[in-house]
Design an enzyme around this catalytic site. Structure first.
Site, PDB file in Angstrom:
ATOM      1  CG  ASP A  97     -17.276  -4.138 -56.819  1.00 18.93           C
ATOM      2  OD1 ASP A  97     -18.380  -3.708 -57.506  1.00 18.93           O
ATOM      3  OD2 ASP A  97     -16.343  -4.129 -56.033  1.00 18.93           O
ATOM      4  CG  ASP A 121     -14.264   0.631 -59.534  1.00 17.52           C
ATOM      5  OD1 ASP A 121     -13.662   0.322 -60.326  1.00 17.52           O
ATOM      6  OD2 ASP A 121     -15.422   1.271 -59.910  1.00 17.52           O
ATOM      7  CG  ASP A 176     -14.451  -3.578 -52.628  1.00 18.72           C
ATOM      8  OD1 ASP A 176     -14.794  -3.808 -53.313  1.00 18.72           O
ATOM      9  OD2 ASP A 176     -13.992  -2.407 -52.014  1.00 18.72           O
TER      10      ASP A 176
END
Length: 220
Positions: free
Chosen positions: A7, A9, A167
């Site tokens: 990922d 961000d 995250d």
């Protein structure tokens, strides 16, 4: 071959200030009050229209589109002013270690549009690091597995030989649905306990720990 998909961000790039500022600008443009950073960061990872709709339950399509438009305008202005969210400490060392392991290739799966993804990778000199780059363009929002399914198809690597690093619970749900191992990170925008509850194999406290875990997985 094994594939590690990242990922962006909250995983590779610390973009929380840019995201919060852009979202609150979009809300203000639509005549709505600002939201707390924690509330905004809870939807990071979703494609922008889906994220705004989740922040504004019951809002009509026109209002959602006004907020989306304001967000995008603020985001573009920020980039035009030269703002570039920083990489988290240890990102480059992790990517170097994985790229140096024979048989391991890297990919990206992000809720960003393709143009935004290309810009952030270019700003950090990372464009050539990833053999497959999946964005919100042409795919349903996370946690739908379409981005990961496309990454597997592009690389010809089976799901059981691939991992997703992220995250948010959306990353872990996407990985689980697509049949990938999910590796959570503890420095992003969703609590580690939530990542574990949605299927993360582990939640790394920092990049050295993540690098070690991914290399161990690659050798399995």
């Amino acid at each position: 071959m094994k594939l590690v998909v990242f990922d962006i961000d909250g995983t590779l790039v610390d973009s929380q200030h840019e995201i919060v500022q852009s979202m609150n600008s979009g809300l203000a443009d639509a005549g709505l009050p600002e939201m707390a950073p924690a509330e905004i960061l809870s939807i990071v990872g979703l494609s922008l229209p889906v994220a705004v709709a989740r922040l504004l339950p019951g809002a009509g399509a026109d209002l959602v589109e006004r907020v989306v438009g304001g967000y995008r305008a603020a985001f573009v202005a920020s980039r035009a002013a030269g703002a570039v969210p920083p990489l988290y400490p240890g990102v480059l060392e992790c990517l170097d270690a994985l790229a140096g392991r024979e048989g391991v290739v890297l990919g990206i799966a992000t809720g960003k549009p393709a143009r935004g993804l290309a810009a952030i990778l270019a700003a950090h000199g990372l464009t050539q690091r990833f053999v497959t780059r999946q964005s919100a363009d042409g795919h349903p929002s996370k946690p739908h597995p379409a981005m990961l399914e496309s990454a597997l198809a592009e690389t010809g690597i089976a799901a059981l030989r691939a991992a997703m690093v992220g995250d948010t619970i959306f990353d872990m749900e996407m990985a689980r649905t697509a049949g990938l191992a999910g590796f959570g990170v503890g420095w992003g925008y969703h609590p580690g306990a939530e990542l574990l509850a949605t299927g993360a194999r582990l939640v790394a406290p920092d990049y050295p720990a993540l690098t070690g875990a991914l290399l161990e997985w690659a050798d399995e």
